[in-house]
Design a protein around this motif. Structure first.
Motif, PDB file in Angstrom:
ATOM      1  N   GLN A  89       0.824  -1.205   0.000  1.00 36.56           N
ATOM      2  CA  GLN A  89       0.000   0.000   0.000  1.00 36.56           C
ATOM      3  C   GLN A  89       0.861   1.258   0.000  1.00 36.56           C
ATOM      4  O   GLN A  89       0.588   2.203  -0.743  1.00 36.56           O
ATOM      5  CB  GLN A  89      -0.929   0.014   1.217  1.00 36.56           C
ATOM      6  CG  GLN A  89      -2.058  -0.982   1.169  1.00 36.56           C
ATOM      7  CD  GLN A  89      -3.072  -0.669   2.243  1.00 36.56           C
ATOM      8  OE1 GLN A  89      -3.673   0.413   2.267  1.00 36.56           O
ATOM      9  NE2 GLN A  89      -3.264  -1.610   3.161  1.00 36.56           N
ATOM     10  N   ILE A  90       1.897   1.272   0.841  1.00 30.44           N
ATOM     11  CA  ILE A  90       2.768   2.456   0.916  1.00 30.44           C
ATOM     12  C   ILE A  90       3.482   2.672  -0.413  1.00 30.44           C
ATOM     13  O   ILE A  90       3.576   3.810  -0.890  1.00 30.44           O
ATOM     14  CB  ILE A  90       3.767   2.332   2.090  1.00 30.44           C
ATOM     15  CG1 ILE A  90       3.015   2.485   3.412  1.00 30.44           C
ATOM     16  CG2 ILE A  90       4.879   3.371   1.977  1.00 30.44           C
ATOM     17  CD1 ILE A  90       3.825   2.152   4.653  1.00 30.44           C
ATOM     18  N   ASN A  91       3.951   1.601  -1.042  1.00 33.13           N
ATOM     19  CA  ASN A  91       4.618   1.734  -2.347  1.00 33.13           C
ATOM     20  C   ASN A  91       3.667   2.231  -3.427  1.00 33.13           C
ATOM     21  O   ASN A  91       4.052   3.007  -4.290  1.00 33.13           O
ATOM     22  CB  ASN A  91       5.245   0.408  -2.768  1.00 33.13           C
ATOM     23  CG  ASN A  91       6.479   0.073  -1.961  1.00 33.13           C
ATOM     24  OD1 ASN A  91       7.150   0.964  -1.444  1.00 33.13           O
ATOM     25  ND2 ASN A  91       6.766  -1.204  -1.835  1.00 33.13           N
ATOM     26  N   ALA A  92       2.409   1.808  -3.370  1.00 34.74           N
ATOM     27  CA  ALA A  92       1.441   2.188  -4.396  1.00 34.74           C
ATOM     28  C   ALA A  92       0.882   3.596  -4.217  1.00 34.74           C
ATOM     29  O   ALA A  92       0.688   4.312  -5.198  1.00 34.74           O
ATOM     30  CB  ALA A  92       0.282   1.191  -4.409  1.00 34.74           C
ATOM     31  N   LYS A  93       0.623   4.007  -2.978  1.00 35.81           N
ATOM     32  CA  LYS A  93      -0.055   5.286  -2.789  1.00 35.81           C
ATOM     33  C   LYS A  93       0.563   6.203  -1.746  1.00 35.81           C
ATOM     34  O   LYS A  93       0.052   7.279  -1.507  1.00 35.81           O
ATOM     35  CB  LYS A  93      -1.542   5.067  -2.501  1.00 35.81           C
ATOM     36  CG  LYS A  93      -1.847   4.033  -1.485  1.00 35.81           C
ATOM     37  CD  LYS A  93      -3.333   3.688  -1.433  1.00 35.81           C
ATOM     38  CE  LYS A  93      -3.503   2.611  -0.390  1.00 35.81           C
ATOM     39  NZ  LYS A  93      -4.785   2.069  -0.309  1.00 35.81           N
ATOM     40  N   GLY A  94       1.628   5.759  -1.093  1.00 39.06           N
ATOM     41  CA  GLY A  94       2.306   6.606  -0.123  1.00 39.06           C
ATOM     42  C   GLY A  94       1.806   6.448   1.296  1.00 39.06           C
ATOM     43  O   GLY A  94       2.316   7.078   2.218  1.00 39.06           O
ATOM     44  N   TYR A  95       0.797   5.622   1.509  1.00 38.07           N
ATOM     45  CA  TYR A  95       0.253   5.358   2.826  1.00 38.07           C
ATOM     46  C   TYR A  95      -0.416   3.989   2.812  1.00 38.07           C
ATOM     47  O   TYR A  95      -0.687   3.435   1.744  1.00 38.07           O
ATOM     48  CB  TYR A  95      -0.756   6.427   3.260  1.00 38.07           C
ATOM     49  CG  TYR A  95      -1.967   6.528   2.372  1.00 38.07           C
ATOM     50  CD1 TYR A  95      -3.118   5.804   2.639  1.00 38.07           C
ATOM     51  CD2 TYR A  95      -1.973   7.362   1.267  1.00 38.07           C
ATOM     52  CE1 TYR A  95      -4.236   5.893   1.818  1.00 38.07           C
ATOM     53  CE2 TYR A  95      -3.072   7.469   0.442  1.00 38.07           C
ATOM     54  CZ  TYR A  95      -4.205   6.732   0.723  1.00 38.07           C
ATOM     55  OH  TYR A  95      -5.305   6.819  -0.087  1.00 38.07           O
ATOM     56  N   ALA A  96      -0.686   3.460   3.995  1.00 42.22           N
ATOM     57  CA  ALA A  96      -1.448   2.220   4.135  1.00 42.22           C
ATOM     58  C   ALA A  96      -2.629   2.515   5.047  1.00 42.22           C
ATOM     59  O   ALA A  96      -2.525   3.316   5.973  1.00 42.22           O
ATOM     60  CB  ALA A  96      -0.572   1.124   4.726  1.00 42.22           C
ATOM     61  N   ILE A  97      -3.749   1.876   4.771  1.00 38.70           N
ATOM     62  CA  ILE A  97      -4.973   2.182   5.500  1.00 38.70           C
ATOM     63  C   ILE A  97      -5.711   0.906   5.870  1.00 38.70           C
ATOM     64  O   ILE A  97      -5.610  -0.106   5.178  1.00 38.70           O
ATOM     65  CB  ILE A  97      -5.858   3.138   4.663  1.00 38.70           C
ATOM     66  CG1 ILE A  97      -6.978   3.740   5.488  1.00 38.70           C
ATOM     67  CG2 ILE A  97      -6.364   2.454   3.409  1.00 38.70           C
ATOM     68  CD1 ILE A  97      -7.675   4.922   4.823  1.00 38.70           C
ATOM     69  N   THR A  98      -6.469   0.982   6.960  1.00 41.99           N
ATOM     70  CA  THR A  98      -7.312  -0.130   7.384  1.00 41.99           C
ATOM     71  C   THR A  98      -8.312  -0.442   6.275  1.00 41.99           C
ATOM     72  O   THR A  98      -8.927   0.463   5.710  1.00 41.99           O
ATOM     73  CB  THR A  98      -8.090   0.243   8.663  1.00 41.99           C
ATOM     74  OG1 THR A  98      -7.162   0.572   9.687  1.00 41.99           O
ATOM     75  CG2 THR A  98      -8.991  -0.870   9.122  1.00 41.99           C
ATOM     76  N   SER A  99      -8.486  -1.719   6.000  1.00 44.45           N
ATOM     77  CA  SER A  99      -9.472  -2.140   5.014  1.00 44.45           C
ATOM     78  C   SER A  99     -10.872  -1.994   5.596  1.00 44.45           C
ATOM     79  O   SER A  99     -11.095  -2.293   6.768  1.00 44.45           O
ATOM     80  CB  SER A  99      -9.231  -3.600   4.632  1.00 44.45           C
ATOM     81  OG  SER A  99     -10.318  -4.100   3.884  1.00 44.45           O
ATOM     82  N   VAL A 100     -11.814  -1.582   4.779  1.00 46.85           N
ATOM     83  CA  VAL A 100     -13.198  -1.505   5.257  1.00 46.85           C
ATOM     84  C   VAL A 100     -13.709  -2.889   5.625  1.00 46.85           C
ATOM     85  O   VAL A 100     -14.619  -3.019   6.432  1.00 46.85           O
ATOM     86  CB  VAL A 100     -14.136  -0.840   4.221  1.00 46.85           C
ATOM     87  CG1 VAL A 100     -13.801   0.615   4.048  1.00 46.85           C
ATOM     88  CG2 VAL A 100     -14.134  -1.562   2.909  1.00 46.85           C
ATOM     89  N   LYS A 101     -13.106  -3.950   5.071  1.00 53.26           N
ATOM     90  CA  LYS A 101     -13.490  -5.317   5.431  1.00 53.26           C
ATOM     91  C   LYS A 101     -13.128  -5.627   6.888  1.00 53.26           C
ATOM     92  O   LYS A 101     -13.711  -6.516   7.492  1.00 53.26           O
ATOM     93  CB  LYS A 101     -12.808  -6.333   4.518  1.00 53.26           C
ATOM     94  CG  LYS A 101     -13.292  -6.261   3.080  1.00 53.26           C
ATOM     95  CD  LYS A 101     -12.651  -7.354   2.272  1.00 53.26           C
ATOM     96  CE  LYS A 101     -11.488  -6.768   1.525  1.00 53.26           C
ATOM     97  NZ  LYS A 101     -10.756  -7.734   0.707  1.00 53.26           N
TER      98      LYS A 101
END
Length: 84
Positions: A62-74
Motif C-alpha cells: 500500500q505504501i509503495n502504491a499510494k504513499g500510505y497504508a490504511i485499514t481495510s473496510v473489510k
C-alpha cells in the motif's frame, strides 16, 4: 522502516488507521478527514504482511502504491453491536 500512525473514528466506537512513513505529511487525498495522530516512529518489520494492531493488510504494498497504508473496510464490523 518507521511509520507514523493516525486514526479516525468510525461507527459504533470503532477506528480505522492510516500509516505513513515517519515524518511525512498526510497525503492530500486524506487530509480532509479527521485523522488524529496516535503512534509515532512505529517500527515496521521488513517482512510485515499485516499490522494486526491497526488492521492494515499489505502495508509495504500500500505504501509503495499510494504513499500510505490504511485499514481495510473489510476489517471494520458492518453492523454496530447490539445493546445488551
Amino acid at each position: 522502516m518507521r511509520i507514523d500512525i493516525y486514526r479516525r473514528a468510525e461507527h459504533a466506537g470503532h477506528f480505522s488507521y492510516l500509516a505513513v512513513p515517519e515524518g511525512r505529511l498526510l497525503p492530500e487525498e486524506v487530509v480532509n478527514t479527521d485523522w488524529e495522530p496516535t503512534d509515532r516512529s512505529v517500527d515496521l518489520a521488513d517482512n510485515a504482511t499485516h499490522l494486526a494492531d491497526f488492521a492494515i493488510d499489505n502495508p509495504f504494498g500500500q505504501i509503495n502504491a499510494k504513499g500510505y497504508a490504511i485499514t481495510s473496510v473489510k476489517a471494520l464490523p458492518s453492523k454496530p453491536p447490539r445493546p445488551s
